[in-house]
Design a protein around this motif. Sequence first.
Motif, PDB file in Angstrom:
ATOM      1  N   ARG A 114       0.836  -1.198   0.000  1.00 19.01           N
ATOM      2  CA  ARG A 114       0.000   0.000   0.000  1.00 19.01           C
ATOM      3  C   ARG A 114       0.876   1.255   0.000  1.00 19.01           C
ATOM      4  O   ARG A 114       1.715   1.433   0.873  1.00 19.01           O
ATOM      5  N   THR A 115       0.664   2.107  -0.990  1.00 19.54           N
ATOM      6  CA  THR A 115       1.423   3.352  -1.067  1.00 19.54           C
ATOM      7  C   THR A 115       0.534   4.577  -0.876  1.00 19.54           C
ATOM      8  O   THR A 115       1.029   5.692  -0.841  1.00 19.54           O
ATOM      9  N   ARG A 116      -0.767   4.364  -0.774  1.00 20.13           N
ATOM     10  CA  ARG A 116      -1.701   5.465  -0.494  1.00 20.13           C
ATOM     11  C   ARG A 116      -2.332   5.211   0.865  1.00 20.13           C
ATOM     12  O   ARG A 116      -2.585   4.077   1.247  1.00 20.13           O
ATOM     13  N   GLN A 117      -2.633   6.281   1.552  1.00 17.71           N
ATOM     14  CA  GLN A 117      -3.160   6.155   2.907  1.00 17.71           C
ATOM     15  C   GLN A 117      -4.586   5.632   2.920  1.00 17.71           C
ATOM     16  O   GLN A 117      -5.403   6.018   2.094  1.00 17.71           O
ATOM     17  N   GLN A 118      -4.868   4.772   3.894  1.00 27.77           N
ATOM     18  CA  GLN A 118      -6.252   4.435   4.150  1.00 27.77           C
ATOM     19  C   GLN A 118      -6.794   5.430   5.156  1.00 27.77           C
ATOM     20  O   GLN A 118      -6.039   6.171   5.765  1.00 27.77           O
ATOM     21  N   LYS A 119      -8.087   5.484   5.280  1.00 26.51           N
ATOM     22  CA  LYS A 119      -8.719   6.519   6.098  1.00 26.51           C
ATOM     23  C   LYS A 119      -8.531   6.311   7.596  1.00 26.51           C
ATOM     24  O   LYS A 119      -8.356   7.256   8.340  1.00 26.51           O
ATOM     25  N   VAL A 120      -8.568   5.083   8.037  1.00 25.84           N
ATOM     26  CA  VAL A 120      -8.410   4.800   9.459  1.00 25.84           C
ATOM     27  C   VAL A 120      -6.968   4.348   9.692  1.00 25.84           C
ATOM     28  O   VAL A 120      -6.416   3.569   8.933  1.00 25.84           O
ATOM     29  N   GLY A 121      -6.363   4.869  10.741  1.00 22.62           N
ATOM     30  CA  GLY A 121      -4.973   4.541  11.024  1.00 22.62           C
ATOM     31  C   GLY A 121      -3.997   5.370  10.216  1.00 22.62           C
ATOM     32  O   GLY A 121      -2.834   5.012  10.079  1.00 22.62           O
ATOM     33  N   VAL A 122      -4.479   6.499   9.695  1.00 22.25           N
ATOM     34  CA  VAL A 122      -3.679   7.336   8.806  1.00 22.25           C
ATOM     35  C   VAL A 122      -2.375   7.790   9.456  1.00 22.25           C
ATOM     36  O   VAL A 122      -1.359   7.933   8.775  1.00 22.25           O
ATOM     37  N   MET A 123      -2.348   7.964  10.760  1.00 26.51           N
ATOM     38  CA  MET A 123      -1.135   8.461  11.403  1.00 26.51           C
ATOM     39  C   MET A 123       0.003   7.437  11.389  1.00 26.51           C
ATOM     40  O   MET A 123       1.159   7.790  11.591  1.00 26.51           O
ATOM     41  N   TYR A 124      -0.292   6.174  11.121  1.00 24.88           N
ATOM     42  CA  TYR A 124       0.737   5.135  11.074  1.00 24.88           C
ATOM     43  C   TYR A 124       1.228   4.848   9.652  1.00 24.88           C
ATOM     44  O   TYR A 124       2.231   4.160   9.479  1.00 24.88           O
ATOM     45  N   GLU A 125       0.526   5.321   8.647  1.00 28.89           N
ATOM     46  CA  GLU A 125       0.786   4.918   7.264  1.00 28.89           C
ATOM     47  C   GLU A 125       2.203   5.218   6.792  1.00 28.89           C
ATOM     48  O   GLU A 125       2.844   4.355   6.202  1.00 28.89           O
ATOM     49  N   SER A 126       2.709   6.424   7.005  1.00 32.11           N
ATOM     50  CA  SER A 126       4.054   6.724   6.509  1.00 32.11           C
ATOM     51  C   SER A 126       5.093   5.855   7.227  1.00 32.11           C
ATOM     52  O   SER A 126       6.060   5.395   6.612  1.00 32.11           O
ATOM     53  N   PHE A 127       4.895   5.610   8.509  1.00 25.86           N
ATOM     54  CA  PHE A 127       5.789   4.728   9.252  1.00 25.86           C
ATOM     55  C   PHE A 127       5.777   3.316   8.643  1.00 25.86           C
ATOM     56  O   PHE A 127       6.840   2.723   8.398  1.00 25.86           O
ATOM     57  N   LEU A 128       4.587   2.782   8.372  1.00 26.15           N
ATOM     58  CA  LEU A 128       4.481   1.425   7.828  1.00 26.15           C
ATOM     59  C   LEU A 128       5.091   1.334   6.427  1.00 26.15           C
ATOM     60  O   LEU A 128       5.773   0.359   6.104  1.00 26.15           O
ATOM     61  N   ARG A 129       4.878   2.351   5.613  1.00 30.16           N
ATOM     62  CA  ARG A 129       5.494   2.363   4.285  1.00 30.16           C
ATOM     63  C   ARG A 129       7.020   2.403   4.399  1.00 30.16           C
ATOM     64  O   ARG A 129       7.722   1.741   3.635  1.00 30.16           O
ATOM     65  N   ASN A 130       7.549   3.170   5.341  1.00 31.20           N
ATOM     66  CA  ASN A 130       8.998   3.225   5.538  1.00 31.20           C
ATOM     67  C   ASN A 130       9.550   1.886   6.017  1.00 31.20           C
ATOM     68  O   ASN A 130      10.628   1.469   5.594  1.00 31.20           O
ATOM     69  N   VAL A 131       8.832   1.211   6.905  1.00 26.79           N
ATOM     70  CA  VAL A 131       9.255  -0.114   7.355  1.00 26.79           C
ATOM     71  C   VAL A 131       9.262  -1.076   6.164  1.00 26.79           C
ATOM     72  O   VAL A 131      10.231  -1.811   5.950  1.00 26.79           O
ATOM     73  N   ALA A 132       8.192  -1.068   5.369  1.00 31.24           N
ATOM     74  CA  ALA A 132       8.110  -1.950   4.196  1.00 31.24           C
ATOM     75  C   ALA A 132       9.257  -1.660   3.232  1.00 31.24           C
ATOM     76  O   ALA A 132       9.946  -2.579   2.768  1.00 31.24           O
ATOM     77  N   ARG A 133       9.474  -0.391   2.929  1.00 29.86           N
ATOM     78  CA  ARG A 133      10.540  -0.005   2.008  1.00 29.86           C
ATOM     79  C   ARG A 133      11.892  -0.472   2.536  1.00 29.86           C
ATOM     80  O   ARG A 133      12.710  -1.030   1.793  1.00 29.86           O
ATOM     81  N   GLY A 134      12.137  -0.284   3.830  1.00 31.48           N
ATOM     82  CA  GLY A 134      13.403  -0.712   4.428  1.00 31.48           C
ATOM     83  C   GLY A 134      13.602  -2.219   4.369  1.00 31.48           C
ATOM     84  O   GLY A 134      14.697  -2.699   4.063  1.00 31.48           O
ATOM     85  N   LEU A 135      12.548  -2.975   4.640  1.00 28.28           N
ATOM     86  CA  LEU A 135      12.642  -4.432   4.562  1.00 28.28           C
ATOM     87  C   LEU A 135      12.988  -4.885   3.156  1.00 28.28           C
ATOM     88  O   LEU A 135      13.836  -5.751   2.958  1.00 28.28           O
ATOM     89  N   LEU A 136      12.343  -4.277   2.167  1.00 28.96           N
ATOM     90  CA  LEU A 136      12.591  -4.660   0.777  1.00 28.96           C
ATOM     91  C   LEU A 136      13.994  -4.256   0.330  1.00 28.96           C
ATOM     92  O   LEU A 136      14.678  -5.034  -0.348  1.00 28.96           O
ATOM     93  N   LEU A 137      14.440  -3.078   0.713  1.00 29.56           N
ATOM     94  CA  LEU A 137      15.802  -2.654   0.351  1.00 29.56           C
ATOM     95  C   LEU A 137      16.839  -3.540   1.010  1.00 29.56           C
ATOM     96  O   LEU A 137      17.827  -3.950   0.369  1.00 29.56           O
ATOM     97  N   ASP A 138      16.633  -3.870   2.285  1.00 31.75           N
ATOM     98  CA  ASP A 138      17.570  -4.734   2.991  1.00 31.75           C
ATOM     99  C   ASP A 138      17.637  -6.123   2.362  1.00 31.75           C
ATOM    100  O   ASP A 138      18.677  -6.773   2.390  1.00 31.75           O
ATOM    101  N   ALA A 139      16.514  -6.582   1.819  1.00 35.80           N
ATOM    102  CA  ALA A 139      16.466  -7.900   1.178  1.00 35.80           C
ATOM    103  C   ALA A 139      16.935  -7.857  -0.266  1.00 35.80           C
ATOM    104  O   ALA A 139      17.010  -8.888  -0.930  1.00 35.80           O
ATOM    105  N   GLY A 140      17.213  -6.663  -0.786  1.00 36.03           N
ATOM    106  CA  GLY A 140      17.681  -6.545  -2.160  1.00 36.03           C
ATOM    107  C   GLY A 140      16.584  -6.711  -3.194  1.00 36.03           C
ATOM    108  O   GLY A 140      16.855  -7.033  -4.342  1.00 36.03           O
TER     109      GLY A 140
END
Length: 145
Positions: A114-140
């Motif tokens: 998910r790269t666009r925010q959902q309506k509920v839990g919006v305050m966590y979305e950028s954090f979750l996207r950053n975690v996902a991006r970091g996991l994928l970059l670390d895994a190559g």
Amino acid sequence: DAVIGEDRCPTFQRSDFRWRWAATNLHTFVFVIQLSAAIDRSAPALAEQARQWARRNKGGMPHGVQTGSVAMPILIVPGVRELRAWAEAPQRLRFASGLFPIVVSSDGREAAYRTRQQKVGVMYESFLRNVARGLLLDAGVGMAA
């Protein structure tokens, strides 16, 4: 490790506190789940099982009392195309228990989340996207959107 579906899968947990999250503590659980072509269609059900496992195993204060959990299943599949729309879409809501699936091709060339925010839990979305991006970059993984 958690048992999701009928298989044991590596499971990792982190806990983060932010004042900007209304002083809440978010427990993020990452599950690594390998799927074959024959069971790709069961991905949403397996992701929901991961969310339930995270909710049951969070520990600490009850959900919703300045704390919650997010399941972040990394589903490794032969091809991302069939699950891309599901992974990028808002997920079904549950009180203080989020779901942020990541779909990765088994060759490591493609990923979707998910790269666009959902309506509920919006305050966590950028954090979750950053975690996902970091996991994928670390895994190559080739695409860490």
